[in-house]
Motif scaffolding. Sequence first.
Motif, mmCIF file in Angstrom:
data_model
loop_
_atom_site.group_PDB
_atom_site.id
_atom_site.type_symbol
_atom_site.label_atom_id
_atom_site.label_comp_id
_atom_site.label_asym_id
_atom_site.label_seq_id
_atom_site.Cartn_x
_atom_site.Cartn_y
_atom_site.Cartn_z
ATOM 1 N N GLU A 98 22.977 44.487 40.404
ATOM 2 C CA GLU A 98 23.907 44.690 41.522
ATOM 3 C C GLU A 98 25.303 44.187 41.177
ATOM 4 O O GLU A 98 26.311 44.830 41.512
ATOM 5 N N VAL A 99 25.354 43.045 40.499
ATOM 6 C CA VAL A 99 26.655 42.470 40.127
ATOM 7 C C VAL A 99 27.376 43.363 39.137
ATOM 8 O O VAL A 99 28.571 43.663 39.292
ATOM 9 N N PHE A 100 26.680 43.810 38.099
ATOM 10 C CA PHE A 100 27.312 44.655 37.091
ATOM 11 C C PHE A 100 27.705 46.015 37.667
ATOM 12 O O PHE A 100 28.708 46.609 37.265
ATOM 13 N N ALA A 101 26.914 46.510 38.619
ATOM 14 C CA ALA A 101 27.275 47.773 39.266
ATOM 15 C C ALA A 101 28.558 47.613 40.068
ATOM 16 O O ALA A 101 29.431 48.500 40.072
ATOM 17 N N ALA A 102 28.691 46.484 40.773
ATOM 18 C CA ALA A 102 29.925 46.220 41.520
ATOM 19 C C ALA A 102 31.114 46.087 40.577
ATOM 20 O O ALA A 102 32.215 46.594 40.870
ATOM 21 N N LEU A 103 30.894 45.419 39.444
ATOM 22 C CA LEU A 103 31.960 45.283 38.445
ATOM 23 C C LEU A 103 32.401 46.647 37.935
ATOM 24 O O LEU A 103 33.604 46.928 37.829
ATOM 25 N N ALA A 104 31.438 47.510 37.642
ATOM 26 C CA ALA A 104 31.757 48.844 37.133
ATOM 27 C C ALA A 104 32.500 49.670 38.179
ATOM 28 O O ALA A 104 33.462 50.379 37.863
ATOM 29 N N GLU B 194 31.381 42.739 47.104
ATOM 30 C CA GLU B 194 30.135 43.482 47.255
ATOM 31 C C GLU B 194 28.897 42.679 46.891
ATOM 32 O O GLU B 194 27.818 42.917 47.441
ATOM 33 N N ALA B 195 29.034 41.756 45.923
ATOM 34 C CA ALA B 195 27.853 41.008 45.474
ATOM 35 C C ALA B 195 27.926 39.538 45.817
ATOM 36 O O ALA B 195 26.974 38.798 45.549
ATOM 37 N N GLY B 196 29.045 39.093 46.399
ATOM 38 C CA GLY B 196 29.164 37.697 46.787
ATOM 39 C C GLY B 196 29.256 36.720 45.646
ATOM 40 O O GLY B 196 28.946 35.537 45.807
ATOM 41 N N VAL B 197 29.706 37.181 44.480
ATOM 42 C CA VAL B 197 29.817 36.313 43.308
ATOM 43 C C VAL B 197 31.143 35.563 43.365
ATOM 44 O O VAL B 197 32.198 36.192 43.533
ATOM 45 N N PRO B 198 31.153 34.247 43.213
ATOM 46 C CA PRO B 198 32.415 33.491 43.242
ATOM 47 C C PRO B 198 33.338 33.893 42.101
ATOM 48 O O PRO B 198 32.895 34.375 41.040
ATOM 49 N N GLU B 199 34.648 33.693 42.317
ATOM 50 C CA GLU B 199 35.641 34.063 41.313
ATOM 51 C C GLU B 199 35.429 33.327 40.005
ATOM 52 O O GLU B 199 35.710 33.860 38.929
ATOM 53 N N VAL B 200 34.938 32.096 40.059
ATOM 54 C CA VAL B 200 34.778 31.317 38.830
ATOM 55 C C VAL B 200 33.788 31.976 37.881
ATOM 56 O O VAL B 200 33.845 31.751 36.673
ATOM 57 N N TRP B 201 32.884 32.786 38.414
ATOM 58 C CA TRP B 201 31.943 33.473 37.541
ATOM 59 C C TRP B 201 32.659 34.490 36.647
ATOM 60 O O TRP B 201 32.260 34.717 35.502
ATOM 61 N N VAL B 202 33.696 35.114 37.194
ATOM 62 C CA VAL B 202 34.470 36.054 36.375
ATOM 63 C C VAL B 202 35.157 35.308 35.243
ATOM 64 O O VAL B 202 35.158 35.760 34.092
ATOM 65 N N ARG B 203 35.749 34.149 35.552
ATOM 66 C CA ARG B 203 36.370 33.335 34.516
ATOM 67 C C ARG B 203 35.331 32.901 33.496
ATOM 68 O O ARG B 203 35.597 32.823 32.289
ATOM 69 N N GLY B 204 34.131 32.597 33.997
ATOM 70 C CA GLY B 204 33.067 32.203 33.088
ATOM 71 C C GLY B 204 32.680 33.321 32.136
ATOM 72 O O GLY B 204 32.383 33.080 30.959
ATOM 73 N N MET B 205 32.698 34.568 32.622
ATOM 74 C CA MET B 205 32.379 35.703 31.750
ATOM 75 C C MET B 205 33.435 35.868 30.671
ATOM 76 O O MET B 205 33.120 36.208 29.525
#
Length: 361
Positions: free
Chosen positions: A50-56, A325-336
Amino acid sequence: MTSSPTDAARRRWGSAHAGLRAAASATAALLATLAIAAGLLALGGYPPGEVFAALARGAFGSWDRFASFTLVRATPLLLTGLAVALAFKAHVLNIGAEGQLHAGALAGVAIALLLPGAPALVLLPVTLLAAAAAGALWASVPAAMKTGMGIGEVITTLLMNFVALFLAQFLVQGPLRESRGIFNQTDEIPAAAHLPALIPGTRLHVGFLIGLVIAVALWLYLTRTPGGFRVRAVGASVRAAEVSGRFKAQPVIWLTFLASGAVAGLAGWIQVGGITHRMYEGLSPGWGYTAIAVALLARLHPLAVVITAIVFGALSAGGGAMQREAGVPEVWVRGMEALVILAVLTVDRVLQVLAGRGSRD
């Protein structure tokens, strides 16, 4: 002495092989990043699919989203990534792209505001040249300290970043502050200084095209010219380049340092001229630092920097969709983004070990 057709073919194969290695390294690093990120997301209670789909969807969901968000956010990363890649090719560890970017933005804004009635045919090239000159000037300080006094450029370029940030803060709060005096930002630059749209109906401007032209020009310079050979030779071994007696390393380092600063300076002004149309505090969220990851992921190959900049632009553009859409915190993007850097270093080391074993066998 002229080179034979066999030598020319060998050089072309070497360049192509380097490009293939860069692509293989980047692909392996990205796959490793996705695998690790999927595991961490699952442990954090976020469904990876779900997270990767939202990213795409956020980065590539439509042509307008790809052009207006992903490519727009990739543009400053493309230019700063090229600046870092060029410097690192000569073993010049320019960590100062962030400061050089701000210097270029300030110079371009100042010129645009000083010439409010100038036509676009005059204002656009003048501001671009001013931004490049300001970036080169900002890089000349650590360049002089490195070539003249032997002071390492890592600490000096890093410190110059803070000087540039404080200078920008002072100017937008003082001499360049908007005429209303309400916000800490400059007045909007004249319409003649706005970079025109590259694709009508989108936010993508010609700054992205300028980045593509610079990428191709750097690739041709590094692989097809004597000057590019000197840059690569100095990057491989300063001592060997000097002992060879064919050229001196210091002028090559100096010129490469300044050229790197000039490209980073262009990144700052292109962001202002193409998107914000005014200078303010916090113009850059750290593009000059992310550019290091962009350049390393591309293995310092100018053409590969185009791809890696788009990858990081997609991460930035898709990060908002991940949150919504997936409720992932912004810090997770920085972590990626951090995972990409770690994966690049790991994959690069593994490839070096495998290449060493292959040569021994």
